[in-house]
Design a protein around this motif. Structure first.
Motif, PDB file in Angstrom:
ATOM      1  N   GLU B 142      35.868  39.469  67.071  1.00 19.77           N
ATOM      2  CA  GLU B 142      35.108  38.493  67.854  1.00 19.77           C
ATOM      3  C   GLU B 142      34.444  39.203  69.029  1.00 19.77           C
ATOM      4  O   GLU B 142      34.974  40.192  69.539  1.00 19.77           O
ATOM      5  CB  GLU B 142      36.028  37.416  68.435  1.00 19.77           C
ATOM      6  CG  GLU B 142      36.856  36.702  67.403  1.00 19.77           C
ATOM      7  CD  GLU B 142      37.754  35.644  68.040  1.00 19.77           C
ATOM      8  OE1 GLU B 142      38.803  35.363  67.451  1.00 19.77           O
ATOM      9  OE2 GLU B 142      37.414  35.117  69.121  1.00 19.77           O
ATOM     10  N   LEU B 144      32.943  38.353  72.848  1.00 18.05           N
ATOM     11  CA  LEU B 144      32.778  37.393  73.939  1.00 18.05           C
ATOM     12  C   LEU B 144      31.828  38.037  74.947  1.00 18.05           C
ATOM     13  O   LEU B 144      32.131  39.106  75.490  1.00 18.05           O
ATOM     14  CB  LEU B 144      34.138  37.086  74.574  1.00 18.05           C
ATOM     15  CG  LEU B 144      34.140  36.127  75.756  1.00 18.05           C
ATOM     16  CD1 LEU B 144      33.641  34.740  75.340  1.00 18.05           C
ATOM     17  CD2 LEU B 144      35.530  36.009  76.360  1.00 18.05           C
ATOM     18  N   LYS B 176      32.593  36.560  64.957  1.00 21.32           N
ATOM     19  CA  LYS B 176      32.672  35.298  65.668  1.00 21.32           C
ATOM     20  C   LYS B 176      32.131  35.610  67.062  1.00 21.32           C
ATOM     21  O   LYS B 176      32.603  36.548  67.706  1.00 21.32           O
ATOM     22  CB  LYS B 176      34.120  34.805  65.736  1.00 21.32           C
ATOM     23  CG  LYS B 176      34.241  33.458  66.380  1.00 21.32           C
ATOM     24  CD  LYS B 176      35.658  32.941  66.378  1.00 21.32           C
ATOM     25  CE  LYS B 176      35.670  31.603  67.107  1.00 21.32           C
ATOM     26  NZ  LYS B 176      37.024  31.203  67.468  1.00 21.32           N
ATOM     27  N   SER B 178      30.779  34.354  70.912  1.00 20.79           N
ATOM     28  CA  SER B 178      30.647  33.305  71.928  1.00 20.79           C
ATOM     29  C   SER B 178      30.195  33.899  73.255  1.00 20.79           C
ATOM     30  O   SER B 178      30.412  35.078  73.542  1.00 20.79           O
ATOM     31  CB  SER B 178      31.946  32.520  72.081  1.00 20.79           C
ATOM     32  OG  SER B 178      33.024  33.381  72.247  1.00 20.79           O
ATOM     33  N   GLN B 205      27.696  27.999  70.621  1.00 27.38           N
ATOM     34  CA  GLN B 205      28.320  29.320  70.804  1.00 27.38           C
ATOM     35  C   GLN B 205      28.545  29.655  72.282  1.00 27.38           C
ATOM     36  O   GLN B 205      28.887  30.791  72.604  1.00 27.38           O
ATOM     37  CB  GLN B 205      27.449  30.405  70.168  1.00 27.38           C
ATOM     38  CG  GLN B 205      27.386  30.306  68.648  1.00 27.38           C
ATOM     39  CD  GLN B 205      26.487  31.362  68.054  1.00 27.38           C
ATOM     40  OE1 GLN B 205      25.271  31.339  68.239  1.00 27.38           O
ATOM     41  NE2 GLN B 205      27.059  32.305  67.352  1.00 27.38           N
ATOM     42  N   ILE B 206      28.328  28.680  73.147  1.00 26.57           N
ATOM     43  CA  ILE B 206      28.553  28.919  74.581  1.00 26.57           C
ATOM     44  C   ILE B 206      29.782  28.122  74.992  1.00 26.57           C
ATOM     45  O   ILE B 206      29.828  26.895  74.804  1.00 26.57           O
ATOM     46  CB  ILE B 206      27.348  28.472  75.426  1.00 26.57           C
ATOM     47  CG1 ILE B 206      26.069  29.080  74.866  1.00 26.57           C
ATOM     48  CG2 ILE B 206      27.538  28.851  76.885  1.00 26.57           C
ATOM     49  CD1 ILE B 206      24.805  28.453  75.432  1.00 26.57           C
ATOM     50  N   LEU B 207      30.783  28.807  75.503  1.00 23.30           N
ATOM     51  CA  LEU B 207      32.013  28.112  75.904  1.00 23.30           C
ATOM     52  C   LEU B 207      31.670  27.026  76.922  1.00 23.30           C
ATOM     53  O   LEU B 207      30.814  27.207  77.800  1.00 23.30           O
ATOM     54  CB  LEU B 207      33.027  29.102  76.465  1.00 23.30           C
ATOM     55  CG  LEU B 207      33.641  30.037  75.408  1.00 23.30           C
ATOM     56  CD1 LEU B 207      34.391  31.193  76.055  1.00 23.30           C
ATOM     57  CD2 LEU B 207      34.571  29.264  74.483  1.00 23.30           C
ATOM     58  N   ASP B 246      39.040  26.074  76.429  1.00 26.59           N
ATOM     59  CA  ASP B 246      37.827  26.082  75.588  1.00 26.59           C
ATOM     60  C   ASP B 246      37.948  27.150  74.516  1.00 26.59           C
ATOM     61  O   ASP B 246      37.642  26.930  73.346  1.00 26.59           O
ATOM     62  CB  ASP B 246      36.572  26.417  76.418  1.00 26.59           C
ATOM     63  CG  ASP B 246      36.237  25.356  77.445  1.00 26.59           C
ATOM     64  OD1 ASP B 246      36.752  24.232  77.323  1.00 26.59           O
ATOM     65  OD2 ASP B 246      35.467  25.684  78.375  1.00 26.59           O
ATOM     66  N   PHE B 247      38.391  28.324  74.967  1.00 25.76           N
ATOM     67  CA  PHE B 247      38.482  29.478  74.071  1.00 25.76           C
ATOM     68  C   PHE B 247      39.457  29.199  72.927  1.00 25.76           C
ATOM     69  O   PHE B 247      39.176  29.492  71.761  1.00 25.76           O
ATOM     70  CB  PHE B 247      38.916  30.705  74.878  1.00 25.76           C
ATOM     71  CG  PHE B 247      39.000  31.968  74.080  1.00 25.76           C
ATOM     72  CD1 PHE B 247      37.864  32.709  73.789  1.00 25.76           C
ATOM     73  CD2 PHE B 247      40.228  32.418  73.602  1.00 25.76           C
ATOM     74  CE1 PHE B 247      37.942  33.868  73.036  1.00 25.76           C
ATOM     75  CE2 PHE B 247      40.311  33.583  72.852  1.00 25.76           C
ATOM     76  CZ  PHE B 247      39.172  34.312  72.577  1.00 25.76           C
ATOM     77  N   GLY B 250      38.076  26.161  70.831  1.00 23.38           N
ATOM     78  CA  GLY B 250      36.715  26.280  70.302  1.00 23.38           C
ATOM     79  C   GLY B 250      35.757  25.246  70.880  1.00 23.38           C
ATOM     80  O   GLY B 250      34.817  24.835  70.202  1.00 23.38           O
ATOM     81  N   MET B 252      32.723  24.152  72.757  1.00 22.98           N
ATOM     82  CA  MET B 252      31.457  24.790  73.146  1.00 22.98           C
ATOM     83  C   MET B 252      30.497  23.771  73.750  1.00 22.98           C
ATOM     84  O   MET B 252      30.654  22.569  73.548  1.00 22.98           O
ATOM     85  CB  MET B 252      30.797  25.407  71.904  1.00 22.98           C
ATOM     86  CG  MET B 252      31.664  26.417  71.174  1.00 22.98           C
ATOM     87  SD  MET B 252      31.844  27.957  72.084  1.00 22.98           S
ATOM     88  CE  MET B 252      33.127  28.771  71.134  1.00 22.98           C
TER      89      MET B 252
END
Lengths: 170, 253
Positions: B142, B144, B176, B178, B205-207, B246-247, B250, B252
């Motif tokens: 992933e 970030l 993945k 974000s 895709q934005i937390l 959030d992370f 998931g 977003m």
């Protein structure tokens, strides 16, 4: 430059290429083995003994060669020759301009460059800026030490996005 | 090993990579997740931010250059949170010339080794795009990306996405991916406009939580403390707690 809404604080949109390239994603079919092979050959090429600046220019192909140009969908790859100077910049300009009009993206392999003058660097910079204006992309891949050194000396390494980039693995 | 490996990545400096790595990992550890965080920046700012200041202490450098096991280099810095420092020789990785793409695969192989039980491994990447970042991208599942809401960060994101797409294409696997909006200044119009552009290209895709810019976040590294330890319950601590949820869930924008 991309169109700008009158009230927007965002002028040129640097991410605009992403929407266009999504449709081309499937055109790239490298796998890890190919990656390793490609990277190894690129590094070997960068480190190989190549003719120095004192060479006889008449005997050396100086510009990007059509035979070294491969096409993947709307992407073209150009391999720069070792010695690039003002004597050949006009021809290089013509070739690259033509390619820019035919392709959405050009990857310029600069791994073999042993000598490059300011005229050629300026040409590449203008080409990159032109591409941005056309919402196309130009990337310098595998820049050799000499290429990086020359672009840093001229203060355009950042604009050319020439760093010892992770893209050097490709 | 089934840990999720997360590269905290942005080649632009000052976007909040280390602040995110420190405080998000701590927040996740507080929520009961077992975390290993690797300081992959030769500047060692992550270790300093967590109160580990010995510049001669070896860490991930020895793992990559000498083949020492990662488990040997773990430092338990907080409950549920282990740190691997950068080490004084990490910069040497950038100068490695031999081995082709294999020099980019050192970290991935090192993380495969050993029977650890982390839920997450975070890699705090340097602000560059060289061999270290290539190692992080080879290893990560992933990505970030901490992002500030200014125009040049948008330009940097464009460059970064080009690199990521090349890796995805070559490795034949999508990451993945974000984004986290850090150092966000909600009162600035440019912040909202940059966020709007990012939302257009990265929907879902934005937390969900933005990390708002505060002076406290700039102060706590000098005391080797996370924001939760430096000023418990402050706005930034609340932001990072929400971001951690959030992370995990998931959530977003």
């Amino acid at each position: 430059m991309a169109e700008k809404d009158e009230d927007s604080l965002i002028g040129y949109d640097p991410l605009a290429w992403m929407h266009r390239s999504d449709s081309n994603q499937d055109s790239q079919r490298d796998d890890v083995d190919e990656l390793e092979s490609h990277a190894a050959s690129a590094f070997a090429s960068a480190n190989a003994e190549v003719p120095g600046p004192e060479m006889n220019h008449d005997e050396v192909p100086i510009i990007a060669s059509e035979s070294l140009t491969s096409e993947q969908g709307e992407r073209a790859i150009v391999v720069l020759e070792p010695v690039l100077n003002i004597q050949n910049v006009a021809v290089l300009h013509q070739r690259l301009t033509q390619m820019l009009s035919n392709f959405e993206a050009i990857d310029i392999d600069a791994s073999g460059v042993t000598m490059i003058d300011t005229a050629t660097l300026q040409l590449l910079l203008i080409l990159k800026q032109t591409a941005i204006g056309l919402q196309k992309s130009i990337s310098i891949d595998f820049p050799s030490d000499k290429f990086i050194e020359a672009s840093e000396l001229l203060g355009i390494a950042e604009m050319l996005e020439v760093d010892q980039a992770a893209s050097g693995f490709f | 090993m089934s840990a999720r490996i997360v590269a905290v990545l942005n080649q632009k400096g000052g976007v909040g990579k280390t602040t995110t790595s420190v405080n998000l990992t701590y927040a996740l550890a507080k929520l009961g997740k077992k975390i290993t965080v690797i300081d992959f920046d030769p500047q060692s700012h992550l270790a300093v931010s967590l109160g580990v200041v010995d510049p001669q202490k070896s860490g991930i450098d020895k793992v990559l250059l000498e083949g020492v096991s990662l488990t040997q280099q773990l430092i338990p810095v907080r409950k549920n949170l282990n740190l691997v420092v950068a080490g004084p020789r990490l910069q040497e990785i950038e100068q490695l010339m031999d081995g082709g793409a294999r020099r980019g695969d050192l970290l991935r192989k090192a993380l495969l080794d050993g029977n650890r039980d982390e839920d997450f491994i975070f890699i705090d990447c340097p602000p560059s795009s060289g061999v270290l970042v290539a190692n992080a991208l080879f290893a990560a599942d992933e990505i970030l990306v901490p992002m500030t809401s200014d125009y040049l960060a948008l330009q940097g994101l464009s460059h970064l996405m080009g690199t990521i797409k090349k890796f995805e294409s070559a490795l034949k696997r999508p990451y993945k991916f974000s984004l986290v909006m850090s150092r966000y200044i909600p009162t600035r119009r440019i912040s909202k406009e940059v966020l709007s552009v990012i939302q257009k290209y990265f929907p879902g895709q934005i937390l969900a939580t933005t990390i708002r810019e505060t002076a406290l976040l700039a102060e706590c590294p000098s005391f080797g403390k996370t924001i939760f330890e430096y000023r418990p319950g402050c706005r930034s601590a609340r932001d990072f707690t929400a971001l951690a949820k959030d992370f995990l869930e998931g959530r977003m924008m």
